[in-house]
Write a protein that holds these residues in place. Structure first.
Motif, PDB file in Angstrom:
ATOM      1  N   PRO A   1      -4.214  16.821  -2.971  1.00  0.00           N
ATOM      2  CA  PRO A   1      -2.975  16.331  -2.358  1.00  0.00           C
ATOM      3  C   PRO A   1      -2.726  17.030  -1.028  1.00  0.00           C
ATOM      4  O   PRO A   1      -3.196  18.146  -0.792  1.00  0.00           O
ATOM      5  N   PHE A   2      -1.986  16.365  -0.156  1.00  0.00           N
ATOM      6  CA  PHE A   2      -1.568  16.988   1.096  1.00  0.00           C
ATOM      7  C   PHE A   2      -0.069  16.780   1.264  1.00  0.00           C
ATOM      8  O   PHE A   2       0.554  15.977   0.559  1.00  0.00           O
TER       9      PHE A   2
ATOM     10  N   ILE B   1       1.579  13.717  -0.808  1.00  0.00           N
ATOM     11  CA  ILE B   1       0.758  12.512  -0.952  1.00  0.00           C
ATOM     12  C   ILE B   1      -0.518  12.885  -1.682  1.00  0.00           C
ATOM     13  O   ILE B   1      -1.190  13.862  -1.316  1.00  0.00           O
ATOM     14  N   THR B   2      -0.860  12.119  -2.703  1.00  0.00           N
ATOM     15  CA  THR B   2      -2.126  12.303  -3.404  1.00  0.00           C
ATOM     16  C   THR B   2      -3.062  11.174  -2.985  1.00  0.00           C
ATOM     17  O   THR B   2      -2.931  10.039  -3.458  1.00  0.00           O
TER      18      THR B   2
ATOM     19  N   GLN C   1      -0.095  19.061   6.351  1.00  0.00           N
ATOM     20  CA  GLN C   1      -0.868  20.251   5.989  1.00  0.00           C
ATOM     21  C   GLN C   1      -1.638  19.983   4.711  1.00  0.00           C
ATOM     22  O   GLN C   1      -1.232  19.178   3.862  1.00  0.00           O
ATOM     23  N   ASP C   2      -2.782  20.655   4.577  1.00  0.00           N
ATOM     24  CA  ASP C   2      -3.603  20.437   3.395  1.00  0.00           C
ATOM     25  C   ASP C   2      -3.142  21.337   2.246  1.00  0.00           C
ATOM     26  O   ASP C   2      -2.150  22.066   2.356  1.00  0.00           O
TER      27      ASP C   2
ATOM     28  N   THR D   1       0.828  -1.208   0.000  1.00  0.00           N
ATOM     29  CA  THR D   1       0.000   0.000   0.000  1.00  0.00           C
ATOM     30  C   THR D   1       0.863   1.259   0.000  1.00  0.00           C
ATOM     31  O   THR D   1       0.488   2.285  -0.585  1.00  0.00           O
ATOM     32  N   LEU D   2       2.026   1.188   0.641  1.00  0.00           N
ATOM     33  CA  LEU D   2       2.940   2.334   0.701  1.00  0.00           C
ATOM     34  C   LEU D   2       3.960   2.327  -0.434  1.00  0.00           C
ATOM     35  O   LEU D   2       4.910   3.113  -0.421  1.00  0.00           O
TER      36      LEU D   2
END
Length: 282
Positions: A245-246, A169-170, A264-265, A28-29
């Motif tokens: 994404p964040f 990260i998306t 953060q967002d 998953t990662l």
């Protein structure tokens, strides 16, 4: 709310730390194999794949959580979130080991906030191997009232600007579904968009708090792969959705024995803050 009587309640579980869940998380990662943590154990927070609640389908509420009143107190508030935690490692959680975990309800506290009633439940998990205690973890669970249309949101908090480490990260529904499956988490806000937006009032699917915390720990592990983690603390600040994404961020401490971490967002608002500590300099 007469829930203080649940303080001190405990349960003990035993489980073998099997390889299959860890291999699933590695995939998953986007990792080729399960990485080795300190002393040959799993990386920090990967133990969240084990000692999972396995409630029968017939006892789930509409939100996907088990009905309360078994081990957890029957809080009469519909929304539940894992708001933070504090962890201390005293040894390694190793694949193949058979571990025992004793979980105790430390406290139950009722507070009246601007958005209504809140109930905070603090759990303590003590995980033992044959050699003794390897991990002590406190978890903060928060229960809230149902959302009210037009209710103002809490003011957002700007994220720090001094990151030395960053990763974008998306999120997407597949990532959230796989993490839900790995942690046997049926809460519908993570995979059922109509439920998340219409029933609980979120803008989109919600990224799991534990997933954010684990990704922050992975950011630190990538930067200090040889360091032995002895503590980790985190606190959820603002929901993160799958719509944008964040960013994961980190800044090592001056003494080299830890780091400040945060997420953060896309607008730069703080969504989670954390600290990690190392037993020795990397």
């Amino acid at each position: 709310m007469q829930l203080r009587g649940w303080e001190g309640c405990s349960e003990t579980l035993q489980e073998q730390i099997a390889e299959a869940p860890a291999r699933g998380l590695a995939a998953t990662l986007d990792l080729e194999a399960v990485p080795a943590g300190a002393e040959g154990g799993l990386p920090p927070l990967w133990h969240w794949l084990y000692f999972l609640p396995r409630a029968a389908q017939s006892v789930l509420n509409d939100d996907g959580h088990p009905r309360l009143g078994g081990f957890m107190p029957p809080v009469p508030l519909p929304r539940r979130m894992w708001a933070g935690g504090r962890l201390r490692w005293q040894g390694a959680v190793c694949l193949g080991d058979t571990l025992q975990r004793r979980s105790t309800i430390q406290s139950v506290a009722h507070k009246a906030g601007r958005s209504g009633d809140l109930v905070f439940v603090t759990l303590c998990h003590e995980t033992d191997a044959d050699s003794g205690t390897v991990l002590v973890e406190e978890q903060d669970i928060v229960y809230r009232a149902a959302p009210v249309a037009g209710e103002p949101l809490p003011a957002p908090q700007a994220a720090p600007r001094d990151a030395a480490w960053t990763r974008v990260i998306t999120p997407d529904p597949t990532l959230l579904f796989r993490f839900s499956a790995l942690t046997f988490n049926a809460h519908r806000i993570h995979y059922d968009r109509p439920y998340a937006t219409e029933a609980e009032g979120y803008a989109g699917l919600i990224v799991h708090g534990p997933l954010l915390a684990l990704l922050l720990a992975e950011l630190a592990r990538h930067e200090r792969p040889q360091a032995r983690v002895n503590r980790f603390e985190f606190r959820a600040v603002r929901p993160t959705t799958d719509l944008h994404p964040f960013r994961l961020c980190g800044e090592p401490t001056a003494d080299g024995l830890g780091a400040r971490l945060w997420a953060q967002d896309h607008e730069g608002w703080l969504t989670m803050q954390a600290e990690i500590g190392w037993a020795e300099e990397a």
